[in-house]
Design an enzyme around this catalytic site. Sequence first.
Site, PDB file in Angstrom:
ATOM      1  N   LYS A   1       2.244  -2.474   7.352  1.00  0.00           N
ATOM      2  CA  LYS A   1       2.658  -2.301   5.955  1.00  0.00           C
ATOM      3  C   LYS A   1       4.087  -1.784   5.859  1.00  0.00           C
ATOM      4  O   LYS A   1       4.852  -2.188   4.969  1.00  0.00           O
ATOM      5  CB  LYS A   1       1.692  -1.354   5.230  1.00  0.00           C
TER       6      LYS A   1
ATOM      7  N   SER B   1       0.854  -1.180   0.000  1.00  0.00           N
ATOM      8  CA  SER B   1       0.000   0.000   0.000  1.00  0.00           C
ATOM      9  C   SER B   1       0.891   1.231   0.000  1.00  0.00           C
ATOM     10  O   SER B   1       2.042   1.182   0.450  1.00  0.00           O
ATOM     11  CB  SER B   1      -0.878  -0.003   1.249  1.00  0.00           C
TER      12      SER B   1
ATOM     13  N   TYR C   1      -2.370  -0.764  11.088  1.00  0.00           N
ATOM     14  CA  TYR C   1      -2.261  -1.193   9.690  1.00  0.00           C
ATOM     15  C   TYR C   1      -1.033  -0.566   9.021  1.00  0.00           C
ATOM     16  O   TYR C   1      -0.255  -1.254   8.346  1.00  0.00           O
ATOM     17  CB  TYR C   1      -3.538  -0.808   8.951  1.00  0.00           C
TER      18      TYR C   1
END
Length: 341
Positions: A158, A141, A154
């Site tokens: 990542k 991402s 999150y």
Amino acid sequence: MAERSRVVVITGASGGVGRATAREFAARGDRVALLARGEEGLAGAAEDVRQAGGTPLEIPVDVADFQAVDAAAERVENELGPIDVWVNDAFTGVFAPVSEIGPEEFRRVTEVTYLGYVYGTKAALARMLPRDRGAIVQVGSALAYRGIPLQSAYCAAKHAILGFHESLRTELLHDGAGVATTMVQLPAVNTPQFEWVRSRLPRHAQPVPPIYQPEVAARAIVRAADRPRPREYWVGGGAVQTILGNRLAPGVLDRMLARSGYASQQVDKPYPRGRMDNLWEPADKSGEHDFGAHGSFDERGRAVSVQQWASRRSGRLTAAAITTGAAAATATWRLLRRRRG
């Protein structure tokens, strides 16, 4: 069409980007192993694969359990054949400020979203390295480069995946291995995660615009599996601007996100009462809803990414990306200076 039917493993295959990616591989006639927790979603994904022309294998598994992931890989090889491509896509998250996320919730997000990739990669390497062939695709991402408010667990996972990927890539290059790894950095995507993610926000969560449809991501992942030698692929103009803007002016983005990051991740509607989230167990349990690939933002989702088309021409992409990122950072800086004045 691929020259031969390949064996592809996809984690997080029951919904969202993983579900769309399974269909994309199946359309080439590939044999697709579908790894996820939710029974309804897995059954739906398997039917999608059959309808698209592929051969499915459903394997219920929690990617936070290495032994279960390794056993799943063994089953794939026994039932479908040697694994050619492994796609790590499973994740979970919590929408809330850091002060409102419990330690156990941070641990769970890390175990699924980061360690799940590590475990999947190790299961793939154990089988690919002896054959000296195979491709591992880490679905990343733009948030692997740029942390944003309300998604700290999150974003941290990542970021960790990116570091893990870079270390692994250098080791494979050092060894001259026939196994390759690449990472696909996605923009905001219209997936069901915003329906099932754990959230303590006052309003319904949304992806930060511009929003892309999961098929855009799926096409990029399949292309990365075909050509895994580049270190990473950037998908969508939003991802390019975020990554390059953060390199050029991270402090500017800090202040921008402090001002707009809360509102841009919410829409003006509440979550339904009694809503389940998928942090500890799947939201699509047996007998319940199959969420599919798309979320609730179809009317705003872009079906095509011009930047993705450009990424097939890497030299042009680099020049265009630098120009785009510099322009975005300059425009942002000017905007903030005007507001200060």
